[in-house]
Design an enzyme around this catalytic site. Structure first.
Site, PDB file in Angstrom:
ATOM      1  N   LYS A   1       0.713  -1.241  -0.042  1.00  0.00           N
ATOM      2  CA  LYS A   1      -0.159   0.098  -0.431  1.00  0.00           C
ATOM      3  C   LYS A   1       0.846   1.169   0.472  1.00  0.00           C
ATOM      4  O   LYS A   1       0.373   2.554  -0.479  1.00  0.00           O
ATOM      5  CB  LYS A   1      -1.019  -0.548   1.102  1.00  0.00           C
ATOM      6  CG  LYS A   1      -1.796  -1.163   1.077  1.00  0.00           C
ATOM      7  CD  LYS A   1      -2.930  -0.965   0.158  1.00  0.00           C
ATOM      8  CE  LYS A   1      -4.315  -1.450   0.289  1.00  0.00           C
ATOM      9  NZ  LYS A   1      -5.225  -0.749  -0.420  1.00  0.00           N
TER      10      LYS A   1
ATOM     11  N   ASP B   1     -16.607 -10.547  -4.283  1.00  0.00           N
ATOM     12  CA  ASP B   1     -17.594  -9.357  -4.955  1.00  0.00           C
ATOM     13  C   ASP B   1     -16.641  -9.277  -7.030  1.00  0.00           C
ATOM     14  O   ASP B   1     -17.151  -9.497  -7.385  1.00  0.00           O
ATOM     15  CB  ASP B   1     -17.197  -7.788  -4.336  1.00  0.00           C
ATOM     16  CG  ASP B   1     -15.447  -7.604  -3.874  1.00  0.00           C
ATOM     17  OD1 ASP B   1     -14.941  -8.515  -3.490  1.00  0.00           O
ATOM     18  OD2 ASP B   1     -15.464  -6.337  -4.662  1.00  0.00           O
TER      19      ASP B   1
ATOM     20  N   GLU C   1      -9.269 -14.204  -3.823  1.00  0.00           N
ATOM     21  CA  GLU C   1     -10.521 -13.328  -3.140  1.00  0.00           C
ATOM     22  C   GLU C   1     -11.045 -14.292  -1.905  1.00  0.00           C
ATOM     23  O   GLU C   1     -10.305 -15.840  -1.943  1.00  0.00           O
ATOM     24  CB  GLU C   1     -12.089 -13.040  -3.290  1.00  0.00           C
ATOM     25  CG  GLU C   1     -11.510 -11.666  -4.682  1.00  0.00           C
ATOM     26  CD  GLU C   1     -12.743 -11.187  -5.169  1.00  0.00           C
ATOM     27  OE1 GLU C   1     -13.409 -12.239  -5.942  1.00  0.00           O
ATOM     28  OE2 GLU C   1     -13.359 -10.237  -4.557  1.00  0.00           O
TER      29      GLU C   1
ATOM     30  N   GLY D   1     -15.354 -13.332   0.189  1.00  0.00           N
ATOM     31  CA  GLY D   1     -15.762 -11.519  -0.078  1.00  0.00           C
ATOM     32  C   GLY D   1     -15.101 -11.801  -1.886  1.00  0.00           C
ATOM     33  O   GLY D   1     -13.958 -10.954  -2.049  1.00  0.00           O
TER      34      GLY D   1
ATOM     35  N   SER E   1      -8.849  -0.624   6.169  1.00  0.00           N
ATOM     36  CA  SER E   1      -8.732  -1.003   7.054  1.00  0.00           C
ATOM     37  C   SER E   1      -7.604  -1.671   7.451  1.00  0.00           C
ATOM     38  O   SER E   1      -7.571  -2.370   8.255  1.00  0.00           O
ATOM     39  CB  SER E   1      -9.912  -2.499   6.447  1.00  0.00           C
ATOM     40  OG  SER E   1      -9.099  -2.890   5.555  1.00  0.00           O
TER      41      SER E   1
ATOM     42  N   SER F   1       1.486  -9.623  -0.532  1.00  0.00           N
ATOM     43  CA  SER F   1       0.590  -8.481  -0.673  1.00  0.00           C
ATOM     44  C   SER F   1       1.477  -7.549   1.120  1.00  0.00           C
ATOM     45  O   SER F   1       1.689  -6.644   0.739  1.00  0.00           O
ATOM     46  CB  SER F   1      -0.364  -7.737  -0.707  1.00  0.00           C
ATOM     47  OG  SER F   1      -1.190  -8.659   0.549  1.00  0.00           O
TER      48      SER F   1
END
Lengths: 326, 326
Positions: A54, A211, A205, A209, A79, A305
């Site tokens: 990030k 989506d 995913e 979750g 989050s 990640s």
């Protein structure tokens, strides 16, 4: 709009991040290769600044703000890892930061954002809309919002993880990365598809979750209930608009992994490679170890990640897993 | 006899290990430096082959055997890491290996030695004498014993860890390393005292396994009861003869650490640096974090000696610690 996002944006981000972001190690393991029957290259963003990829996107975005915007400050909702990334990037660039975080985020993530000097505002992620809350606050205080994923500058920054991977090890036949809002995937898919002809791009995913998987199948963005998963960096309910436009075009498939498969992958990294990754961080590895996707003999790039999980939470998850297996 | 052991032996070992042992990373942490008030350099032997520094000494010893000795095979006794080190080194050099291990060693360590192709023979470490058992077996089968520490070739190999550290970061003002039989300490102390004038050399033992501390105070080797400690790579009852002769001359002090301090240090590495070390591996770091030794503003080298602990055992230790703190 997304037609404007190309690998050139990632090259530009790489120049801005040069000497600021860590060039994280690419690790390999004979044991892992034998287990998976392929050559696996782990791009270890758990060793990135703030413990996750990030930082790349946040810094790339904030470093492009005007002096006036920097002077007024930035705001982000997250989050966890994006919060730390914005907090640190803002500090490095001389700006103040406000971060809107779910009240139930792991204490270690909240403490880390505070340590980087951010002001923390909490909300209930099961009842409140963080986007509305964040935008209202930003408007009220004149802060610039740094979106967690749905922003070309953020997507470009995240793509530098894949760029470094390919620069270091050459072309890959498959690339796996976790998908939440889709920024990491959009950036990395853009890089891999441009530099590795014929590459198979797989997003991962949590089963609860899914989506992006549903959205790709439907051909448009689908909203799901707030996922309950140990993968606390993958709590997205709906793909981003800009990210989905990219991922719809470039992602070949979405693999789903269970909490148990995530814990198994975390344990594998711990036992075999002596490194720590958070549940979301091992999503790609979990999909490989569980056989959710198979690429026999291929060169597989996997983005690990992030690594932001505390020892106590890790111990609790391992204990839970041991119980489940008993 | 030990007057024959000098840094030249370590230089020779480094040449034998070149391209065979990993040149392990030296890691630093801003958070750690702030906590300790010094510049701390962690030489991470948890990333060494077999997950511990032991590979260095074992390979250096076995690579000097004659073709005839290699053809007959080697034997070692070990609570874990030396076993794996001898098993892998023997395999790399085309020799068979027999390993005598305590029956209560962590299963992961036994499995690892087996995976490297060694024959495992177990004994009860509270009632049986592994040295006598090992020597009898070696005599019977014509095997060459590879001692875990009391051997100049082994000490020289272990010293290459400190040599690489100093080569990479320059001189240190203090060097901390765990002490069990004393091979790592003897090798590293020989290097540090030769290359870093005025260096303070600190060995670290578990409070219940303070045989070297007592021996240094007494001026001769003292035997203690088998220590009960979570630091399962530090189960020595008495210092080695050759190692003690070196350490008596070069080690400035011994710091003692508790099980809780070891767990705290393991958690620190996990949380802050995203890496895994075993209890013995963090002994030096634990002494620093607990303030057992202080070197304000100094450049401190710390040997993180190994990372062979399973996720489940780590989780159990963290859980135990959480209970103790509750």
């Amino acid at each position: 709009m997304t037609s404007h996002f190309t690998i050139d944006d990632v090259f530009a981000a790489a120049r801005r991040l040069d000497g600021v972001a860590h060039r994280t190690p690419v690790l390999t393991s004979r044991v892992l290769n034998e287990r998976v029957g392929a050559e696996v290259y782990l791009k270890c963003e758990n060793f990135q600044r703030v413990g996750a990829f990030k930082f790349r996107g946040a810094y790339n975005a904030i470093s492009q703000l005007s002096a006036e915007q920097l002077a007024r400050g930035v705001l982000a909702w997250s989050s966890g890892n994006h919060a730390q990334a914005v907090a640190l990037s803002a500090r490095l660039l001389g700006a103040s930061a406000v971060v809107v975080m779910p009240a139930d985020v792991p204490a270690s993530k909240m403490a880390a954002a505070k340590d980087y000097g951010a002001e923390i505002i909490t909300y209930d992620r099961y009842t409140e809309d963080r986007t509305a809350l964040g935008r209202a606050l930003a408007a009220e205080r004149g802060l610039t919002v740094v979106p967690p994923y749905d922003d070309v500058r953020v997507m470009a920054g995240q793509g530098t993880a894949a760029l470094e991977l390919v620069e270091e090890i050459g072309q890959v036949n498959a690339l796996l990365a976790p998908v939440s809002g889709g920024g990491l995937m959009a950036g990395c898919a853009t890089v891999a598809s441009a530099l590795c002809p014929g590459v198979r791009i797989v997003g991962v995913e949590p089963v609860d979750g899914d989506d992006t998987k549903r959205s790709l199948e439907a051909g448009h963005r689908i909203r799901i209930p707030v996922p309950h998963t140990i993968a606390d960096s993958q709590a997205a309910e709906i793909p981003g608009e800009l990210t989905f436009a990219v991922n719809r075009r470039l992602v070949d498939e979405i693999a789903l992994v269970t909490d148990d498969q995530l814990v198994t992958a975390m344990s594998f990294l711990f036992d075999t490679m002596k490194i720590v990754a958070e549940p979301t961080g091992v999503a790609g590895l979990a999909a490989l170890l569980a056989g959710q996707v198979r690429f026999p003999g291929a060169r597989i790039g996997v983005i690990i990640s992030g690594g932001n999980i505390s020892a106590t939470r890790f111990a609790a998850l391992i204990g839970r897993d041991a119980q489940a297996l008993a």
